[in-house]
Design an enzyme around this catalytic site. Structure first.
Site, PDB file in Angstrom:
ATOM      1  N   LYS A 121      44.260  42.723  29.682  1.00 33.22           N
ATOM      2  CA  LYS A 121      44.961  43.731  28.857  1.00 33.22           C
ATOM      3  C   LYS A 121      44.292  43.901  27.504  1.00 33.22           C
ATOM      4  O   LYS A 121      44.315  44.991  26.942  1.00 33.22           O
ATOM      5  CB  LYS A 121      46.444  43.383  28.711  1.00 33.22           C
ATOM      6  CG  LYS A 121      47.189  43.540  30.030  1.00 33.22           C
ATOM      7  CD  LYS A 121      48.624  44.009  29.886  1.00 33.22           C
ATOM      8  CE  LYS A 121      49.182  44.367  31.252  1.00 33.22           C
ATOM      9  NZ  LYS A 121      50.613  44.577  31.291  1.00 33.22           N
ATOM     10  N   LYS A 203      43.919  45.763  41.414  1.00 33.56           N
ATOM     11  CA  LYS A 203      45.310  45.815  41.879  1.00 33.56           C
ATOM     12  C   LYS A 203      45.951  47.185  41.567  1.00 33.56           C
ATOM     13  O   LYS A 203      45.583  47.836  40.590  1.00 33.56           O
ATOM     14  CB  LYS A 203      46.151  44.657  41.311  1.00 33.56           C
ATOM     15  CG  LYS A 203      46.624  44.834  39.894  1.00 33.56           C
ATOM     16  CD  LYS A 203      47.826  43.922  39.586  1.00 33.56           C
ATOM     17  CE  LYS A 203      48.481  44.376  38.285  1.00 33.56           C
ATOM     18  NZ  LYS A 203      49.819  43.998  38.048  1.00 33.56           N
ATOM     19  N   LYS A 206      51.115  50.446  37.830  1.00 35.19           N
ATOM     20  CA  LYS A 206      51.877  51.649  37.494  1.00 35.19           C
ATOM     21  C   LYS A 206      51.343  52.321  36.242  1.00 35.19           C
ATOM     22  O   LYS A 206      51.645  53.469  35.988  1.00 35.19           O
ATOM     23  CB  LYS A 206      53.382  51.363  37.397  1.00 35.19           C
ATOM     24  CG  LYS A 206      53.831  50.285  36.436  1.00 35.19           C
ATOM     25  CD  LYS A 206      55.362  50.263  36.383  1.00 35.19           C
ATOM     26  CE  LYS A 206      55.973  48.890  36.535  1.00 35.19           C
ATOM     27  NZ  LYS A 206      55.657  47.941  35.463  1.00 35.19           N
TER      28      LYS A 206
HETATM   29  P1  ATP Z   1      51.673  47.277  34.279  1.00 34.81           P
HETATM   30  O1  ATP Z   1      50.833  48.193  35.101  1.00 34.81           O
HETATM   31  O2  ATP Z   1      52.462  47.962  33.210  1.00 34.81           O
HETATM   32  O3  ATP Z   1      50.954  46.061  33.794  1.00 34.81           O
HETATM   33  P2  ATP Z   1      52.664  46.204  36.700  1.00 34.81           P
HETATM   34  O4  ATP Z   1      52.616  47.350  37.654  1.00 34.81           O
HETATM   35  O5  ATP Z   1      51.645  45.148  36.791  1.00 34.81           O
HETATM   36  O6  ATP Z   1      52.776  46.746  35.242  1.00 34.81           O
HETATM   37  P3  ATP Z   1      55.061  44.545  36.233  1.00 34.81           P
HETATM   38  O7  ATP Z   1      56.290  45.177  35.732  1.00 34.81           O
HETATM   39  O8  ATP Z   1      54.280  43.803  35.234  1.00 34.81           O
HETATM   40  O9  ATP Z   1      54.118  45.620  36.920  1.00 34.81           O
HETATM   41  O10 ATP Z   1      55.381  43.640  37.492  1.00 34.81           O
HETATM   42  C1  ATP Z   1      56.548  43.618  38.269  1.00 34.81           C
HETATM   43  C2  ATP Z   1      56.328  42.792  39.514  1.00 34.81           C
HETATM   44  O11 ATP Z   1      55.453  43.479  40.413  1.00 34.81           O
HETATM   45  C3  ATP Z   1      55.662  41.436  39.263  1.00 34.81           C
HETATM   46  O12 ATP Z   1      56.282  40.457  40.062  1.00 34.81           O
HETATM   47  C4  ATP Z   1      54.243  41.622  39.698  1.00 34.81           C
HETATM   48  O13 ATP Z   1      53.649  40.414  40.142  1.00 34.81           O
HETATM   49  C5  ATP Z   1      54.415  42.597  40.848  1.00 34.81           C
HETATM   50  N1  ATP Z   1      53.221  43.403  41.057  1.00 34.81           N
HETATM   51  C6  ATP Z   1      52.623  44.214  40.159  1.00 34.81           C
HETATM   52  N2  ATP Z   1      51.568  44.847  40.708  1.00 34.81           N
HETATM   53  C7  ATP Z   1      51.485  44.415  42.000  1.00 34.81           C
HETATM   54  C8  ATP Z   1      50.594  44.707  43.089  1.00 34.81           C
HETATM   55  N3  ATP Z   1      49.588  45.553  42.953  1.00 34.81           N
HETATM   56  N4  ATP Z   1      50.814  44.087  44.278  1.00 34.81           N
HETATM   57  C9  ATP Z   1      51.843  43.226  44.427  1.00 34.81           C
HETATM   58  N5  ATP Z   1      52.716  42.908  43.439  1.00 34.81           N
HETATM   59  C10 ATP Z   1      52.546  43.486  42.236  1.00 34.81           C
END
Ligand code: ATP
Ligand code: LTN
Length: 341
Positions: A121, A203, A206
């Site tokens: 980040k 990965k 969002k």
């Molecule tokens: P950002 O993109 O804002 O960093 P994020 O999409 O990584 O957010 P979080 O809100 O930080 O999402 O995560 C919520 C949950 O979703 C966490 O348990 C995280 O491990 C899971 N998660 C996030 N991205 C993935 C992915 N690509 N595959 C599986 N699990 C995920």
């Protein structure tokens, strides 16, 4: 008590949270939220919308406020039932920020500096490498430890944050006596790391700038199909789960979780068929799987008074539980109490 009477067993406690940084993706759902729902019957589940974590990256205040209620409703639409689980917004429970401060003072700079999410980040948001982004894992540890959680259902990317949570808790217990339970991660076998549809070595996230890289839970079926049809794969034209086939492996993982089919069954189903047909099948299965979530979400967003009453009740119940752990911590570290009058 007679020796044959079993002691009253407490159900294991589950805690997890999601940031309101945008609409939930298929990655968030398959990696984490789907499990949150599945665990509700067996465990005491506590879930939160982590809006304090969200501001470690610059947010537009009006959008953050809107996204917080939206993600709260979307998690409920995914099957989280506020009658079964405790579900609240993190900023409504001040104990999270209070415990985070104490844990900040029991975490070493070097430990935080090893966190890969911080490295990722700070490279991505190079103009805003703030102290909160650095100490993010202490706030996450506070979230978990306040509720004495046994298990934390998360995607694979959060494993390192669970490890540091255990280290911080163990250190605190060693210094002041048993205070916190040490939590274990709960990471699904399939779906723990859903990859970007445009770059399957990254990965799915969002906050990706390219909306074709992720499936939002609220994408209409046509958009879902289009995004899967343009997913990046390879030039081999063989649906098989194998090293080096990142794009196909990712699609097979997604298809397997939403249909319940094994990899062998999927390979057989698409033997001799092209990627076009496979991608369409994955798109259709996902669109169908998400249909009831989209419908339930629309209903919930039409009833803001109900959502608000759920937030209020969640905040009250969470504050009570969190307050118990926080009082213990304050006593342990030697904060002067105000005598009750
Ligand atoms: P950002 O993109 O804002 O960093 P994020 O999409 O990584 O957010 P979080 O809100 O930080 O999402 O995560 C919520 C949950 O979703 C966490 O348990 C995280 O491990 C899971 N998660 C996030 N991205 C993935 C992915 N690509 N595959 C599986 N699990 C995920
Ligand atoms: N950091 C998590 C979100 C989160 C969380 C938590 C997850 C905040 N607090 C406590 C589990 C337990 C993420 O998914 N990025």
């Amino acid at each position: 008590m007679n020796e044959t009477t079993a002691p009253q067993e407490r159900k294991p406690i589950i805690f997890s949270a999601i940031q309101p940084t945008g609409i939930m993706t298929l990655g968030n759902y398959l990696g984490a939220i789907k499990n949150w729902a599945d665990l509700q019957d067996q465990y005491d589940c506590i879930y939160s919308v982590a809006n304090l974590h969200a501001i470690t990256v610059r947010q537009d205040p009006a959008k953050l406020k809107k996204a917080t209620l939206e993600i709260y409703a979307l998690v409920m639409a995914c099957g989280i039932d506020p009658q079964k689980s405790l579900f609240f917004v993190q900023s409504h429970v001040p104990a999270h920020a209070e415990l985070a401060w104490v844990l900040n003072c029991h975490t070493q700079f070097g430990e935080l500096n090893r966190m890969t999410q911080f490295k990722d980040k700070s490279a991505r948001y190079a103009d805003n490498i703030n102290a909160g982004l650095f100490t993010y894992p202490c706030l996450m540890a506070a979230d978990i430890l306040l509720y004495q959680a046994d298990l934390v259902p998360v995607g694979a990317d959060q494993k390192q944050h669970l490890e540091i949570t255990r280290d911080i808790a163990g250190r605190f217990n060693g210094l002041y006596g048993e205070t916190f339970r040490l939590p274990e991660p709960y990471i699904p076998k399939t779906g723990a790391r859903i990859m970007s549809l445009q770059d399957p070595t990254k990965k799915m996230s969002k906050s990706d700038a390219n909306p074709k890289a992720f499936i939002s839970l609220l994408d209409p079926p046509e958009t879902i199909l289009k995004k899967f049809r343009s997913a990046v794969t390879d030039s081999e034209a063989q649906v098989a789960y194998r090293e080096g086939k990142d794009g196909i492996n990712n699609l097979m993982g997604i298809y397997s979780v939403v249909t319940g089919k094994s990899y062998e069954a999927i390979e057989e189903e698409f033997q001799g068929k092209g990627y076009g047909e496979f991608k369409t099948a994955v798109g259709e299965a996902v669109a169908e799987h998400l249909r009831p979530i989209r419908e339930r979400y629309a209903q919930l967003m039409n009833d803001k008074a109900y959502l608000e009453s759920c937030c209020r009740e969640g905040a009250q119940r969470a504050s009570y539980l969190a307050g118990k752990t926080l009082s213990k911590v304050y006593k342990r570290v030697g904060f002067l109490p105000l005598e009750k009058r």
